[in-house]
Motif scaffolding. Structure first.
Motif, PDB file in Angstrom:
ATOM      1  N   PRO A 150       8.500  59.535   7.572  1.00 12.28           N
ATOM      2  CA  PRO A 150       8.014  60.619   6.477  1.00 12.28           C
ATOM      3  C   PRO A 150       7.030  59.956   5.659  1.00 12.28           C
ATOM      4  O   PRO A 150       5.946  60.890   5.280  1.00 12.28           O
ATOM      5  CB  PRO A 150       9.454  60.923   6.052  1.00 12.28           C
ATOM      6  N   HIS A 164      13.358  68.499   4.978  1.00  9.52           N
ATOM      7  CA  HIS A 164      12.550  68.682   6.259  1.00  9.52           C
ATOM      8  C   HIS A 164      13.312  69.757   7.063  1.00  9.52           C
ATOM      9  O   HIS A 164      14.413  69.657   7.024  1.00  9.52           O
ATOM     10  CB  HIS A 164      12.498  67.492   6.795  1.00  9.52           C
ATOM     11  N   CYS A 189       8.506  60.643   0.205  1.00  8.52           N
ATOM     12  CA  CYS A 189       7.466  61.151   1.295  1.00  8.52           C
ATOM     13  C   CYS A 189       6.828  62.538   0.807  1.00  8.52           C
ATOM     14  O   CYS A 189       7.698  63.115  -0.210  1.00  8.52           O
ATOM     15  CB  CYS A 189       8.183  61.414   2.476  1.00  8.52           C
ATOM     16  N   HIS A 190       5.840  62.886   1.234  1.00 11.03           N
ATOM     17  CA  HIS A 190       5.138  64.251   0.817  1.00 11.03           C
ATOM     18  C   HIS A 190       5.229  64.713  -0.550  1.00 11.03           C
ATOM     19  O   HIS A 190       5.709  65.489  -0.668  1.00 11.03           O
ATOM     20  CB  HIS A 190       5.826  65.313   1.780  1.00 11.03           C
ATOM     21  N   CYS A 204      13.232  65.565   1.386  1.00  9.60           N
ATOM     22  CA  CYS A 204      11.825  65.428   1.302  1.00  9.60           C
ATOM     23  C   CYS A 204      11.483  64.968  -0.260  1.00  9.60           C
ATOM     24  O   CYS A 204      12.004  65.411  -0.999  1.00  9.60           O
ATOM     25  CB  CYS A 204      10.774  66.493   1.763  1.00  9.60           C
ATOM     26  N   GLY A 205      10.318  64.039  -0.463  1.00 10.38           N
ATOM     27  CA  GLY A 205       9.803  63.966  -1.789  1.00 10.38           C
ATOM     28  C   GLY A 205      10.504  62.966  -2.621  1.00 10.38           C
ATOM     29  O   GLY A 205      10.160  62.672  -3.674  1.00 10.38           O
TER      30      GLY A 205
HETATM   31 ZN    ZN Z   1       8.933  64.730   3.183  1.00  7.93          ZN
END
Ligand code: ZN
Ligand code: G3I
Ligand code: 9MR
Length: 541
Positions: free
Chosen positions: A235, A151, A129-130, A112-113
């Motif tokens: 995402p 995730h 994402c995020h 993630c990220g």
């Molecule tokens: Zn994410």
């Protein structure tokens, strides 16, 4: 789910190691079978299956065929005359090398990220994402960096306890079988020095640091949007606000355990990082000491994502104390272990809710000399007794695994792999290879030797799961799902609408649907992958 005629001969669709037992499970009428060398077209072995018996958990009559005598490296198939054949599979020295690499690479796909680039993710690339800051629930003014990590699953939540279990399995695999982690996966950080497994775990550890409230040492239970996004949302398109759910004792105990473990394992590679891990673990421990009792976590009213509720935090505290003792040698932690171990919780479980097994492993791996002799002996004995119980249960099962009918719960494949992990550890402490044989039977089940003739790992085996409940795999329009993901497996409780409609009355081991809507049987998670990495590492020795 497209209907497919089940084969009546099931095997591990990857294959079997050269040495050791090689068994296929049959459900058809015929007893004579041949092992055929696929490349040369010749029969290399002829045999007969044993006495058939009805297997209740699977709902079929099974008999087994033993072809352990086939030792030559190659690609084979089992046949029973015209048209009846198993999947083809290999016999080799290290049949599970690619599988292990794939199971570990899955963690990269869960990241993630960060952007997953074409170079490392191929068709399954996607944008970062995020990356926005998260809101601390109940403190609207407080926003904190929360990017990074993995995730959890088919959803995009990030949950502290489950993350800790996943890291623990991977670090334990590395600790016990370091020579299996020499080859690059590869991942962007691969540098030929620090093993990739440690670089990948660092991704999650770096995120976990952000889950600790530095003001108190307590650890936020999870970081999610208020509700789950739709199933086809990629995402980077999931842009709703992220919330830190309140601190919990289970998350804080898991955090202390895994950080203390990381402090020990990263020390030879990066002592500054190891110190950071230990400081964080110590701070979390202080929170636990100051909060000797704490209510179990429940979702705040506005939040409906995964709860990971767990009313008993004694096992997480025990794990934390055992890891802190192993890493620091300090007597205060030993005393805490001696007290906590007397409380009521399973000392041998390795589930996200029941982490006592990790405490026991930490205490035993620390060695008899540094232990209380009586406790060491009783934990070792208890572990071996538990493993023996699993061996006995496996003897009663048609597909040779330790799950009883009521063990086919949500995420039953975690139990399959956790039990295999415990068996492997029992072999480690006793030298008794029959435990490892039984563990390998569990891997055979995961990879296709099961009543559904399915490999529960995407991208591996000739009939793998194709439609996992995994948002990126649904949303990316790529035909194949993200590879290397372990599916949850049969759940006889029928916990989602799809299986309620389609699987009524099925025997336990058939309560599975390879359909993206079936989140209770066909979702994927990091902590179902991680014990599978541990188990494959053992069999790549
Ligand atoms: Zn994410
Ligand atoms: O332990 C009991 C057992 O004693 C009982 O006999 C059995 C009967 O059904 O149930 C067992 O409890 C089950 C529990 O998992 C065991 O771990 C519950 O029924 C079952 O509902 C529960 O499922 C959990 C599920 O969330 C729903 O809460 C799964 O373990 C857990 O892996 C799963 O986690 C989700 C996250 O919330 C969100 N992200 C995806 C992830 C995977 O689906
Ligand atoms: O997608 C969600 C999955 O990750 C969770 O494990 C599961 C159980 O909490 O819930 C899924 O979300 C479903 C929701 O619970 C009910 N409506 C359908 C959602 C799936 O799209």
């Amino acid at each position: 789910m497209s209907e497919r005629r089940l084969r009546t001969i099931t095997v591990n669709q990857i294959g079997y190691p050269v040495g050791g037992e090689k068994i296929a499970v049959f459900t058809g009428a015929g007893h004579d079978f041949q092992v055929v060398d696929v490349d040369h077209g010749n029969v290399v072995f002829e045999g007969q299956t044993g006495t058939p018996r009805f297997d209740e958990t699977s709902g079929v009559t099974v008999h087994t065929g033993d072809f352990s005598e086939v030792h030559a490296v190659g690609t084979y198939r089992i046949e029973q005359g015209e048209g009846i054949a198993s999947a083809s599979f290999i016999i080799s020295d290290k049949p599970y090398h690619e599988l292990q690499q794939g199971l570990l690479k899955a963690f990269y796909y869960y990241r993630c990220g960060v952007e997953l680039t074409e170079e490392y993710a191929g068709d399954w690339k996607h944008k970062a994402c995020h990356t926005a800051e998260g809101i601390v629930y109940g403190e609207t003014e407080r926003r904190l960096d929360c990017s990074g990590g993995w995730h959890d699953a088919g959803d995009y939540g990030k949950y502290s306890g489950p993350g800790a279990k996943a890291i623990a399995d991977l670090l334990l695999a590395y600790e016990l079988y370091p020579s299996d982690f020499v080859s690059a996966i590869p991942i962007p950080e691969s540098d030929g020095g620090t093993p990739d497994v440690l670089l990948e775990c660092k991704v999650e550890l770096d995120w976990l640091f952000k889950m600790q409230d530095y003001r108190t040492g307590g650890v936020y239970h999870k970081l999610t949007t208020l509700s789950f996004p739709d199933l086809d949302v990629m995402p980077e398109a999931d842009t709703a606000d992220l919330y830190f759910s309140p601190v919990s004792a289970t998350a804080t105990g898991d955090f202390a355990g895994v950080m203390a473990m990381a402090a020990r394992i990263y020390e030879p590679f990066d002592s500054a990082y190891a110190k950071k891990c230990l400081d964080a673990a110590t701070l979390a421990w202080e929170w636990l000491v100051q909060h000797p009792t704490a209510p179990g976590f429940t979702n705040p009213p506005e939040i409906s994502t995964g709860e990971y509720g767990d009313g008993n935090d004694k096992d997480e505290r025990y794990w934390a104390a055992a890891e802190l003792y192993r890493t620091t040698g300090k007597e205060e932690y030993h005393q805490a272990v001696l007290q906590l171990v007397q409380l009521s919780f399973s000392k041998y479980s390795l589930g996200w809710a029941d982490m006592g097994g990790y405490g026991t492993l930490a205490y035993l791996l620390n060695g008899e000399d540094l232990a209380d002799r009586a406790l060491y002996a009783s934990l070792r004995e208890g572990l071996l007794a538990e493993a023996e119980r699993l061996v006995e249960q496996s003897r009663d099962d048609g597909y040779r695994i330790s799950l009883k009918e009521d063990d086919y719960i949500w995420g039953s494949n975690m139990l399959v792999m956790n039990n295999a992990m415990l068996l492997v550890v029992a072999e480690y402490f006793s030298g008794d290879s029959s435990f490892a044989d039984c563990a390998l039977d569990h891997l055979h089940y995961l990879m296709g030797r099961n009543v559904l003739d399915i490999s529960y790992v995407t991208g591996f085996g000739d009939h793998p799961v194709m439609h996992p409940h995994h948002r990126p795999s649904v949303g990316d329009h790529v035909v194949d799902p993200v590879p290397g993901l372990v599916s949850g497996g049969p759940d006889r409780g029928l916990h989602d609408e799809y299986v309620v409609e389609h699987l009524q009355g099925k025997p336990a081991a058939q309560c599975f649907a390879d359909h993206e809507l079936s989140y209770s049987t066909n979702e994927v998670t990091i902590y179902w992958n991680s014990p599978a990495v541990f188990v494959t590492a053992r069999f790549n020795q």
